[in-house]
Design a protein around this motif. Structure first.
Motif, PDB file in Angstrom:
ATOM      1  N   THR A  77       0.977  -1.220   0.066  1.00  0.00           N
ATOM      2  CA  THR A  77       0.156  -0.052  -0.061  1.00  0.00           C
ATOM      3  C   THR A  77       0.821   1.270   0.073  1.00  0.00           C
ATOM      4  N   LEU A  78       1.912   1.133   0.936  1.00  0.00           N
ATOM      5  CA  LEU A  78       2.819   2.320   0.828  1.00  0.00           C
ATOM      6  C   LEU A  78       3.520   2.657  -0.453  1.00  0.00           C
ATOM      7  N   ALA A  79       3.999   1.524  -1.186  1.00  0.00           N
ATOM      8  CA  ALA A  79       4.673   1.522  -2.481  1.00  0.00           C
ATOM      9  C   ALA A  79       3.546   2.499  -3.419  1.00  0.00           C
ATOM     10  N   HIS A  80       2.462   1.926  -3.412  1.00  0.00           N
ATOM     11  CA  HIS A  80       1.218   2.625  -4.444  1.00  0.00           C
ATOM     12  C   HIS A  80       1.147   3.988  -4.043  1.00  0.00           C
ATOM     13  N   VAL A  81       0.871   4.055  -2.497  1.00  0.00           N
ATOM     14  CA  VAL A  81       0.504   5.549  -2.522  1.00  0.00           C
ATOM     15  C   VAL A  81       1.794   6.464  -2.770  1.00  0.00           C
ATOM     16  N   ILE A  82       3.035   5.921  -2.349  1.00  0.00           N
ATOM     17  CA  ILE A  82       4.222   6.964  -2.504  1.00  0.00           C
ATOM     18  C   ILE A  82       4.136   7.186  -3.991  1.00  0.00           C
ATOM     19  N   SER A  83       4.227   6.192  -4.897  1.00  0.00           N
ATOM     20  CA  SER A  83       4.229   6.421  -6.456  1.00  0.00           C
ATOM     21  C   SER A  83       3.137   7.394  -6.950  1.00  0.00           C
ATOM     22  N   VAL A  84       2.123   7.163  -6.438  1.00  0.00           N
ATOM     23  CA  VAL A  84       0.777   7.917  -6.831  1.00  0.00           C
ATOM     24  C   VAL A  84       1.383   9.556  -6.465  1.00  0.00           C
ATOM     25  N   THR A 115      14.739  -0.759 -13.569  1.00  0.00           N
ATOM     26  CA  THR A 115      15.515   0.180 -14.113  1.00  0.00           C
ATOM     27  C   THR A 115      15.171   0.795 -15.420  1.00  0.00           C
ATOM     28  N   GLN A 116      14.310   0.167 -16.235  1.00  0.00           N
ATOM     29  CA  GLN A 116      14.050   0.762 -17.481  1.00  0.00           C
ATOM     30  C   GLN A 116      12.764   1.807 -17.410  1.00  0.00           C
ATOM     31  N   VAL A 117      12.146   1.928 -16.186  1.00  0.00           N
ATOM     32  CA  VAL A 117      11.133   2.818 -16.073  1.00  0.00           C
ATOM     33  C   VAL A 117      11.620   4.285 -16.312  1.00  0.00           C
ATOM     34  N   SER A 118      10.894   4.933 -17.119  1.00  0.00           N
ATOM     35  CA  SER A 118      11.347   6.347 -17.260  1.00  0.00           C
ATOM     36  C   SER A 118      10.268   7.407 -17.194  1.00  0.00           C
ATOM     37  N   THR A 119       9.087   7.129 -17.089  1.00  0.00           N
ATOM     38  CA  THR A 119       7.931   8.266 -16.825  1.00  0.00           C
ATOM     39  C   THR A 119       7.268   7.837 -15.361  1.00  0.00           C
ATOM     40  N   ARG A 120       6.519   8.863 -14.995  1.00  0.00           N
ATOM     41  CA  ARG A 120       5.572   8.909 -13.848  1.00  0.00           C
ATOM     42  C   ARG A 120       4.557   8.046 -14.079  1.00  0.00           C
ATOM     43  N   GLU A 121       4.117   7.976 -15.396  1.00  0.00           N
ATOM     44  CA  GLU A 121       2.959   7.067 -15.640  1.00  0.00           C
ATOM     45  C   GLU A 121       3.384   5.419 -15.560  1.00  0.00           C
ATOM     46  N   GLU A 122       4.444   5.208 -16.069  1.00  0.00           N
ATOM     47  CA  GLU A 122       5.080   4.098 -16.014  1.00  0.00           C
ATOM     48  C   GLU A 122       5.304   3.381 -14.594  1.00  0.00           C
ATOM     49  N   MET A 123       5.982   4.380 -13.926  1.00  0.00           N
ATOM     50  CA  MET A 123       6.168   4.252 -12.391  1.00  0.00           C
ATOM     51  C   MET A 123       4.791   3.491 -11.867  1.00  0.00           C
ATOM     52  N   VAL A 124       3.726   4.206 -11.821  1.00  0.00           N
ATOM     53  CA  VAL A 124       2.604   4.007 -11.076  1.00  0.00           C
ATOM     54  C   VAL A 124       2.036   2.689 -11.449  1.00  0.00           C
ATOM     55  N   MET A 125       2.123   2.402 -12.853  1.00  0.00           N
ATOM     56  CA  MET A 125       1.782   1.266 -13.583  1.00  0.00           C
ATOM     57  C   MET A 125       2.715   0.088 -13.261  1.00  0.00           C
ATOM     58  N   LEU A 157      -4.934   3.424 -15.017  1.00  0.00           N
ATOM     59  CA  LEU A 157      -3.915   4.610 -14.526  1.00  0.00           C
ATOM     60  C   LEU A 157      -4.904   5.597 -13.733  1.00  0.00           C
ATOM     61  N   SER A 158      -5.900   6.065 -14.347  1.00  0.00           N
ATOM     62  CA  SER A 158      -6.935   7.067 -13.731  1.00  0.00           C
ATOM     63  C   SER A 158      -7.442   6.592 -12.490  1.00  0.00           C
ATOM     64  N   PHE A 159      -7.870   5.260 -12.123  1.00  0.00           N
ATOM     65  CA  PHE A 159      -8.362   4.808 -11.108  1.00  0.00           C
ATOM     66  C   PHE A 159      -7.318   4.722 -10.028  1.00  0.00           C
ATOM     67  N   LEU A 160      -6.036   4.454 -10.363  1.00  0.00           N
ATOM     68  CA  LEU A 160      -5.038   4.242  -9.316  1.00  0.00           C
ATOM     69  C   LEU A 160      -4.721   5.449  -8.634  1.00  0.00           C
ATOM     70  N   LEU A 161      -4.640   6.613  -9.741  1.00  0.00           N
ATOM     71  CA  LEU A 161      -4.431   7.858  -9.336  1.00  0.00           C
ATOM     72  C   LEU A 161      -5.319   8.615  -8.400  1.00  0.00           C
ATOM     73  N   LYS A 162      -6.491   8.114  -8.544  1.00  0.00           N
ATOM     74  CA  LYS A 162      -7.758   8.781  -7.622  1.00  0.00           C
ATOM     75  C   LYS A 162      -7.735   7.869  -6.379  1.00  0.00           C
ATOM     76  N   TYR A 163      -7.676   6.488  -6.347  1.00  0.00           N
ATOM     77  CA  TYR A 163      -7.681   5.707  -5.474  1.00  0.00           C
ATOM     78  C   TYR A 163      -6.763   5.883  -4.303  1.00  0.00           C
ATOM     79  N   TYR A 164      -5.400   5.954  -4.679  1.00  0.00           N
ATOM     80  CA  TYR A 164      -4.309   5.944  -3.985  1.00  0.00           C
ATOM     81  C   TYR A 164      -3.739   7.431  -3.763  1.00  0.00           C
ATOM     82  N   GLY A 165      -4.505   8.467  -4.355  1.00  0.00           N
ATOM     83  CA  GLY A 165      -4.376   9.815  -3.851  1.00  0.00           C
ATOM     84  C   GLY A 165      -5.243  10.329  -3.026  1.00  0.00           C
ATOM     85  N   ASN A 166      -5.927   9.523  -2.471  1.00  0.00           N
ATOM     86  CA  ASN A 166      -6.795  10.058  -1.290  1.00  0.00           C
ATOM     87  C   ASN A 166      -6.649   9.210  -0.114  1.00  0.00           C
ATOM     88  N   ILE A 167      -5.486   8.513   0.344  1.00  0.00           N
ATOM     89  CA  ILE A 167      -5.347   7.724   1.372  1.00  0.00           C
ATOM     90  C   ILE A 167      -5.261   8.560   2.921  1.00  0.00           C
TER      91      ILE A 167
END
Length: 270
Positions: free
Chosen positions: A100-107, A163-173, A223-233
């Protein structure tokens, strides 16, 4: 984490100390939470970055206690899992909380860095691997008390090309994909809680639009769901919202003394 995982080592030095500094920097920068909790992370990180060659466990605990007292003990020493509570003491709990912490911090990192781009009208050169993902990976690798779990995460990091992740979106996903991959691998294992069986997330009851006509995931919607769900913990409202006391000192003198209450929200267990 702060009192147990880090304190398992009598001396923290070398690459382990570097890993701790990187992880605490990430926590202090991107971990959401109450004002006292964020201040605790900021202060412990500010102190830790000044440590040169090695850190003794007694010094770590002493400093953590000192900051805890100054901020009204925002970090409970007796943990009671709510959304991550298992049907037995050895099920879910801490590892669920880490995911949960990993998801929340990435968002949170996604949101903060997106705002930086808007404010600066330019790319702030945010590197998701250096700023979030590798610090989390190294924390798991060097501090997690479950050695098997740590080795497995090392494998996942390599297999899923962290190590190949390069964008914010890729990080969350990336965290979402790997968590679902791990859940699929561990489904039905002895560590799987029969009361909360491991499954693919999110279920359709939480996000019907996250599934396409064939029953597969629609990753744009995910992606849209994760940003909303973990963006309001927030603090889980199963318990009454506690009041905390906050004391601020400057030059050895009490500058501010205040009492406030946490906001709360029930979260769906993952």
């Amino acid at each position: 984490m702060l009192y147990k995982e880090f304190a398992r080592r009598e001396i923290i030095d070398g690459e382990v100390l570097v890993a701790l500094k990187h992880w605490m920097r990430t926590l202090s920068k991107y971990s959401p939470g109450t004002t006292p909790m964020r201040r605790l992370l900021y202060r412990i990180n500010e102190w830790l970055q000044q440590v040169d060659e090695k850190l003794g466990v007694n010094d770590w605990i002493s400093k953590l206690d000192e900051i805890q007292v100054a901020l009204g003990n925002p970090l409970p020493k007796n943990i009671r899992w709510l959304a991550c509570g298992g049907s037995k003491p050895n099920l879910r709990g801490y590892t669920c909380g880490l995911w949960t912490l990993a998801h929340v911090i990435s968002v949170e990192a996604y949101k903060i860095e997106a705002n930086n781009i808007q404010v600066r009208c330019s790319d702030p050169s945010f590197n998701p691997v250096n700023e979030v993902m590798e610090p989390f990976h190294q924390f798991i690798s060097k501090f997690l008390s479950c050695a098997v779990c740590a080795k497995n995460f090392d494998k996942e990091a390599e297999t899923h090309k962290l190590t190949q992740v390069s964008t914010r979106e890729e990080m969350v996903m990336w965290f979402w994909r790997v968590h679902n991959f791990v859940n699929k691998r561990l489904s039905g294992a002895h560590s799987d809680d029969p009361a909360f069986p491991k499954r693919q997330f999110p279920p359709s009851v939480l996000c019907a639009q996250c599934y396409d006509a064939n029953g597969g995931f629609d990753e744009d919607q995910i992606l849209s769901f994760l940003l909303k769900y973990y963006g309001n913990i927030r603090q889980d409202s199963v318990l009454a919202a506690p009041e905390y006391r906050m004391d601020e000192y400057q030059g050895g003198k009490l500058r501010v003394s205040d009492s406030r209450r946490f906001e709360s929200e029930i979260r769906y267990p993952y």
